[in-house]
Design a protein around this motif. Sequence first.
Motif, PDB file in Angstrom:
ATOM      1  N   TYR A  34       0.816  -1.222   0.000  1.00  0.00           N
ATOM      2  CA  TYR A  34       0.000   0.000   0.000  1.00  0.00           C
ATOM      3  C   TYR A  34       0.842   1.262   0.000  1.00  0.00           C
ATOM      4  O   TYR A  34       0.370   2.318  -0.400  1.00  0.00           O
ATOM      5  CB  TYR A  34      -0.930   0.026   1.212  1.00  0.00           C
ATOM      6  CG  TYR A  34      -2.078  -0.952   1.139  1.00  0.00           C
ATOM      7  CD1 TYR A  34      -2.449  -1.545  -0.054  1.00  0.00           C
ATOM      8  CD2 TYR A  34      -2.787  -1.297   2.273  1.00  0.00           C
ATOM      9  CE1 TYR A  34      -3.497  -2.446  -0.124  1.00  0.00           C
ATOM     10  CE2 TYR A  34      -3.837  -2.194   2.226  1.00  0.00           C
ATOM     11  CZ  TYR A  34      -4.180  -2.763   1.020  1.00  0.00           C
ATOM     12  OH  TYR A  34      -5.216  -3.644   0.962  1.00  0.00           O
ATOM     13  N   GLY A  35       2.078   1.184   0.432  1.00  0.00           N
ATOM     14  CA  GLY A  35       2.949   2.352   0.465  1.00  0.00           C
ATOM     15  C   GLY A  35       3.637   2.647  -0.859  1.00  0.00           C
ATOM     16  O   GLY A  35       4.327   3.657  -0.973  1.00  0.00           O
ATOM     17  N   ARG A  40      -0.487   4.602  -4.122  1.00  0.00           N
ATOM     18  CA  ARG A  40      -0.785   5.979  -3.704  1.00  0.00           C
ATOM     19  C   ARG A  40      -1.635   6.694  -4.751  1.00  0.00           C
ATOM     20  O   ARG A  40      -2.540   7.453  -4.415  1.00  0.00           O
ATOM     21  CB  ARG A  40       0.501   6.753  -3.429  1.00  0.00           C
ATOM     22  CG  ARG A  40       1.208   6.301  -2.174  1.00  0.00           C
ATOM     23  CD  ARG A  40       2.421   7.177  -1.901  1.00  0.00           C
ATOM     24  NE  ARG A  40       3.160   6.673  -0.763  1.00  0.00           N
ATOM     25  CZ  ARG A  40       2.858   6.967   0.509  1.00  0.00           C
ATOM     26  NH1 ARG A  40       1.841   7.733   0.777  1.00  0.00           N
ATOM     27  NH2 ARG A  40       3.587   6.469   1.489  1.00  0.00           N
ATOM     28  N   VAL A  41      -1.353   6.432  -6.009  1.00  0.00           N
ATOM     29  CA  VAL A  41      -2.177   7.006  -7.093  1.00  0.00           C
ATOM     30  C   VAL A  41      -3.594   6.438  -7.006  1.00  0.00           C
ATOM     31  O   VAL A  41      -4.579   7.167  -7.171  1.00  0.00           O
ATOM     32  CB  VAL A  41      -1.539   6.740  -8.473  1.00  0.00           C
ATOM     33  CG1 VAL A  41      -2.464   7.159  -9.596  1.00  0.00           C
ATOM     34  CG2 VAL A  41      -0.201   7.455  -8.577  1.00  0.00           C
ATOM     35  N   ALA A  90      -5.961  18.885  -3.434  1.00  0.00           N
ATOM     36  CA  ALA A  90      -5.306  19.239  -2.170  1.00  0.00           C
ATOM     37  C   ALA A  90      -4.981  17.983  -1.363  1.00  0.00           C
ATOM     38  O   ALA A  90      -3.879  17.837  -0.828  1.00  0.00           O
ATOM     39  CB  ALA A  90      -6.193  20.178  -1.363  1.00  0.00           C
ATOM     40  N   GLY A  91      -5.921  17.067  -1.285  1.00  0.00           N
ATOM     41  CA  GLY A  91      -5.676  15.829  -0.556  1.00  0.00           C
ATOM     42  C   GLY A  91      -4.645  14.948  -1.233  1.00  0.00           C
ATOM     43  O   GLY A  91      -3.856  14.268  -0.571  1.00  0.00           O
ATOM     44  N   SER A  92      -4.626  14.971  -2.554  1.00  0.00           N
ATOM     45  CA  SER A  92      -3.672  14.154  -3.306  1.00  0.00           C
ATOM     46  C   SER A  92      -2.234  14.581  -3.054  1.00  0.00           C
ATOM     47  O   SER A  92      -1.322  13.752  -3.088  1.00  0.00           O
ATOM     48  CB  SER A  92      -3.985  14.222  -4.799  1.00  0.00           C
ATOM     49  OG  SER A  92      -5.221  13.601  -5.069  1.00  0.00           O
ATOM     50  N   CYS A  97       2.848  12.837  -1.451  1.00  0.00           N
ATOM     51  CA  CYS A  97       4.082  13.337  -0.824  1.00  0.00           C
ATOM     52  C   CYS A  97       4.017  13.111   0.677  1.00  0.00           C
ATOM     53  O   CYS A  97       3.730  14.044   1.443  1.00  0.00           O
ATOM     54  CB  CYS A  97       4.268  14.814  -1.130  1.00  0.00           C
ATOM     55  SG  CYS A  97       4.297  15.210  -2.883  1.00  0.00           S
ATOM     56  N   PRO A  98       4.277  11.892   1.133  1.00  0.00           N
ATOM     57  CA  PRO A  98       4.107  11.606   2.577  1.00  0.00           C
ATOM     58  C   PRO A  98       5.050  12.387   3.471  1.00  0.00           C
ATOM     59  O   PRO A  98       4.824  12.514   4.655  1.00  0.00           O
ATOM     60  CB  PRO A  98       4.378  10.104   2.670  1.00  0.00           C
ATOM     61  CG  PRO A  98       5.164   9.759   1.466  1.00  0.00           C
ATOM     62  CD  PRO A  98       4.754  10.744   0.401  1.00  0.00           C
ATOM     63  N   GLY A  99       6.113  12.952   2.925  1.00  0.00           N
ATOM     64  CA  GLY A  99       7.049  13.738   3.728  1.00  0.00           C
ATOM     65  C   GLY A  99       6.485  15.084   4.151  1.00  0.00           C
ATOM     66  O   GLY A  99       7.056  15.749   5.007  1.00  0.00           O
ATOM     67  N   LEU A 100       5.352  15.499   3.586  1.00  0.00           N
ATOM     68  CA  LEU A 100       4.755  16.794   3.941  1.00  0.00           C
ATOM     69  C   LEU A 100       4.052  16.774   5.286  1.00  0.00           C
ATOM     70  O   LEU A 100       3.870  17.819   5.892  1.00  0.00           O
ATOM     71  CB  LEU A 100       3.766  17.237   2.858  1.00  0.00           C
ATOM     72  CG  LEU A 100       4.338  17.554   1.487  1.00  0.00           C
ATOM     73  CD1 LEU A 100       3.230  17.883   0.512  1.00  0.00           C
ATOM     74  CD2 LEU A 100       5.304  18.721   1.581  1.00  0.00           C
TER      75      LEU A 100
END
Length: 101
Positions: A34-35, A40-41, A90-92, A97-100
Amino acid sequence: ISGAAVFAFLCLHILDISLYSFSHSLFNNVHQIYGTEPMRVFECGLLFAILFHTLNGLRLIAIDVVDMGRLQATRAVIGVTAVTIAAGLAGSVFILCPGLT
């Protein structure tokens, strides 16, 4: 289409969570998948489907309660689409970008 997509996700989610009771390692392996970027797309697509399905359902309730005319109903679907796109994009950003966070 959005309702079918959300339903398919819910079925997959139930199956996914049930893996934990059978094998912890299998559950962890699935969650590593899932990661990945393709998943993610996929999650972004799911976000858009959930947003549109929810907002369009509220639009349909508003049409029944307020007794909107055809022009107002058309404007409402344009508004639902615009809000879906804005909130989905916005959610995408946060999904892709999980680092955000």
